[in-house]
Design an enzyme around this catalytic site. Sequence first.
Site, PDB file in Angstrom:
ATOM      1  N   LYS A  21       1.238  -1.199   0.462  1.00 60.35           N
ATOM      2  CA  LYS A  21       0.182   0.118   0.121  1.00 60.35           C
ATOM      3  C   LYS A  21       0.493   1.288   0.092  1.00 60.35           C
ATOM      4  CE  LYS A  21      -0.923   0.004   5.087  1.00 60.35           C
ATOM      5  NZ  LYS A  21       0.184   1.557   5.326  1.00 60.35           N
ATOM      6  N   LYS A  67       0.504   0.272   9.834  1.00 60.69           N
ATOM      7  CA  LYS A  67       2.133   0.616   9.178  1.00 60.69           C
ATOM      8  C   LYS A  67       1.455   2.140   8.551  1.00 60.69           C
ATOM      9  CE  LYS A  67       4.619  -2.644   9.979  1.00 60.69           C
ATOM     10  NZ  LYS A  67       4.792  -3.344  10.641  1.00 60.69           N
ATOM     11  N   ASP A  68       2.365   3.094   8.735  1.00 67.50           N
ATOM     12  CA  ASP A  68       2.042   4.582   8.510  1.00 67.50           C
ATOM     13  C   ASP A  68       1.242   4.496   7.270  1.00 67.50           C
ATOM     14  OD1 ASP A  68       2.903   7.368   8.004  1.00 67.50           O
ATOM     15  OD2 ASP A  68       3.760   7.139   9.707  1.00 67.50           O
ATOM     16  N   ARG A  69       0.415   5.927   7.415  1.00 74.41           N
ATOM     17  CA  ARG A  69       0.091   5.934   5.555  1.00 74.41           C
ATOM     18  C   ARG A  69       1.126   6.129   5.227  1.00 74.41           C
ATOM     19  NH1 ARG A  69      -3.854  10.742   5.438  1.00 74.41           N
ATOM     20  NH2 ARG A  69      -4.137  11.657   2.778  1.00 74.41           N
ATOM     21  N   HIS A  70       1.691   6.959   5.705  1.00 72.79           N
ATOM     22  CA  HIS A  70       3.133   7.548   4.584  1.00 72.79           C
ATOM     23  C   HIS A  70       4.276   7.183   4.375  1.00 72.79           C
ATOM     24  CE1 HIS A  70       0.562  11.757   4.940  1.00 72.79           C
ATOM     25  NE2 HIS A  70      -0.047  11.532   6.271  1.00 72.79           N
TER      26      HIS A  70
END
Length: 359
Positions: free
Chosen positions: A61, A90-93
């Site tokens: 992603k 998990k981080d979006r960025h």
Amino acid sequence: MSAISPVQTGNTLAQYPLAYLYGEPEVTARIRAESSDFVVVEELNFLPSGAGEHLLLQIEKTGQNTQFIARELARLTGLRVRDISYAGLKDRHAVTRQWFCFKWPIKQALAWQDWQIEGASILQVVRHYRKLRLGALKRNHFTIRLSQVTDSAALLARLPRLKAGVPNYYGEQRFGINGGNLHLAERLFNGESIADRQIRGLALSASRSFLFNQVLSHRLTLQAYEQLLPGDVLQLNGTGSIFAITEVDDILMQRLQSADIHLTAPLVGDGKTLVTAEAARLEQQAIAPWQHWVEGLIRLRVQAGRRSMRVVPEQLTAEIEQDSVLLRFALPAGCFATSVLRELVCYRDSARELAQMEC
């Protein structure tokens, strides 16, 4: 005498800076100028069985958080969101490859190849005999590009020190933008209720993480980060096994120096603390200003625990590319890449700056 609250106006975390092991770096750089500059790949702590009632999906992603993917999987399967499990947030960025799981009848077809999920693609699907549990990770593998590096040579010269280990701080993302999760925790400890269980859990987790960081920083400041003290609680490397010591001897010191064992700091909560004597005195000294947080965590029956104060990056390498440096390393599950970065370089995080602008 009333306890001092760590939550004040402005950026809470900036008001309580954390100590460095090797001193604050002079080299500056930027991280996450692009999502592709920060790549994370999960490694499970088991091998999928290839058979069973549960489906494991490895999904890559970009620009989406873990909960968004879970909601999309629930929508596409007709399941409830709570039926979708994952091993870690998990981080979006970033670009992340992580595992999701749900129960699906063996004889019932599932046309997952036709699914369209914004910002995500399914890399593989495999069956397993049981549900994927939170924390079922062995390690996370990181590939991080530092851009706009002011002195690549100085950065590389500092790198070997980190291979012996760095302070195992919780990263800023645990606390929310400007420490917002800590403000939620303060409300909880002041008697307010938070109906959303997930948000409530984030607030409680943030408060414990904050207190852990304070203890770790305090021991660094006192130069007791790599020094065994009577009453310390130690963790065996690579395991969750812990044991307390009453006396310090040369064998224990050698094991500490070789990273066979690690010092621990508290995850404050309800239960036996195990730590005693001089080590307990230092911990109590570090968290004394936030005693009402300690009392609140105990009152809310959050289970007490311990966490290693040191994390040793595995397979740590660096490669210079013009004004950028490409870092690769792996960390045990639950440890933060930013804790490695902060000992190496004074960085600006483009993703967090963007998130602050969006608030």
